[in-house]
Design a protein around this motif. Sequence first.
Motif, PDB file in Angstrom:
ATOM      1  N   GLY A 252       0.808  -1.225   0.085  1.00  0.00           N
ATOM      2  CA  GLY A 252       0.138  -0.051  -0.172  1.00  0.00           C
ATOM      3  C   GLY A 252       0.908   1.301  -0.104  1.00  0.00           C
ATOM      4  O   GLY A 252       1.931   1.345   0.518  1.00  0.00           O
ATOM      5  N   LEU A 253       0.373   2.387  -0.621  1.00  0.00           N
ATOM      6  CA  LEU A 253       1.191   3.625  -0.677  1.00  0.00           C
ATOM      7  C   LEU A 253       1.253   4.205   0.375  1.00  0.00           C
ATOM      8  O   LEU A 253       2.594   4.522   0.916  1.00  0.00           O
ATOM      9  N   SER A 254       0.366   4.036   1.571  1.00  0.00           N
ATOM     10  CA  SER A 254       0.714   4.867   2.639  1.00  0.00           C
ATOM     11  C   SER A 254       1.724   3.964   3.599  1.00  0.00           C
ATOM     12  O   SER A 254       2.337   4.505   4.241  1.00  0.00           O
ATOM     13  N   LYS A 272      -4.344   7.480   3.813  1.00  0.00           N
ATOM     14  CA  LYS A 272      -5.132   6.085   4.076  1.00  0.00           C
ATOM     15  C   LYS A 272      -6.675   6.172   3.885  1.00  0.00           C
ATOM     16  O   LYS A 272      -7.260   5.434   3.195  1.00  0.00           O
ATOM     17  N   GLU A 275      -6.943   6.492   0.242  1.00  0.00           N
ATOM     18  CA  GLU A 275      -6.989   5.050  -0.427  1.00  0.00           C
ATOM     19  C   GLU A 275      -8.097   4.358  -0.284  1.00  0.00           C
ATOM     20  O   GLU A 275      -8.704   3.844  -1.157  1.00  0.00           O
ATOM     21  N   ASP A 276      -8.902   4.394   0.955  1.00  0.00           N
ATOM     22  CA  ASP A 276      -9.966   3.658   1.295  1.00  0.00           C
ATOM     23  C   ASP A 276     -11.305   4.261   0.499  1.00  0.00           C
ATOM     24  O   ASP A 276     -12.111   3.511  -0.188  1.00  0.00           O
ATOM     25  N   MET A 280      -7.919   9.631  -3.436  1.00  0.00           N
ATOM     26  CA  MET A 280      -6.402  10.040  -3.409  1.00  0.00           C
ATOM     27  C   MET A 280      -5.848  11.320  -3.781  1.00  0.00           C
ATOM     28  O   MET A 280      -5.194  11.838  -3.217  1.00  0.00           O
TER      29      MET A 280
END
Length: 339
Positions: A252-254, A272, A275-276, A280
């Motif tokens: 994941g990016l975060s 986050k 993302e969810d 973004m």
Amino acid sequence: VLLCRHLVMLTKAGVPVHTALDDILPALPDALRRNISNILQQVTSGQSLSSSFANSAMQFDPLFPLLLSAGEKTGKISQALEFLYETLSWKREFTEKLQRALSYPILQMMLAATAVTVLMTVAVPQIINLLDTIGEQLPMASIILLWVMKGLGAAVVIVALLSVLAALFLPFIKKLHHDIAEHADRLFLSLPIIGPLFTKVELAQITHVFSAMLGSGVQMMDALLLLPTLTHNRAMAVSLENVAQQVSGGQGLSQVLTKQLLIPAYVIRILKIGEDSGKMSESLRHISRVYQEESQQALDQLLKISSLFITLAVGLILILMVSGVMVPLYRGISHMVAT
């Protein structure tokens, strides 16, 4: 910035890019007008706008071809130009603030250095000669003090010369040796006060451009691969390359940014959420504004500390000189009057 502002207004009104470029030519300065005229010729001959800016003889900001290419791929050229205008406007505004803010401490340092130099090279030798004339010897503590001050003066000169040499030759060395560049840039980022300020400025730009690319329809992996080109700091570029590599591996990016860039917890929480929720781009724009505000606060803190340090240093030097030279002079004159 002027060019971007005109292009944003015209393209938002539905004017084609080549027509917009032709319309704004008379409003541009001579040097810029010639280069935009050449770009216009390339665009009308079939080349893309991004490649025309990339191949221009004038050194445009690297963001021009980067964001324009993203806008061309997604058909959102007007939105890409608007992101470009916002980013360049912030960069120019922050640079101008930095220059204005640093002018006072630099002037303080120059005046302080001039005053101390005059005192050490003109006033102090004459006072010492006067003391010899009236038969008053400097105490050992005063002699040691003067030698220490001379040594500090020589050290300042050496540091200044080394700084100039580093500024002249370090860029060439960094181009030839990437490992040296990475270590030097990482050391720069670890410096107190200056390192965090530079990091926040870089992250403000990177997150803003990242948001612009995602908002223009660029895929996340394509955007991540372009992020290292936005910074001249090799250590940060390596960290961004690692981010792209690990995200492509499924992380994941975060989570990756937490490891690579040591981003604070509240910023990770915002990422986050982005993302969810699938928003973004909006989260990154919010983070960019946060870093812009924090970089301004860090700059203000740096200026306050530097001004206070310069004032205290000059005051301490004057106190030491008065106690080391003027007090023996006063004693000698008092002794002459008494006899």
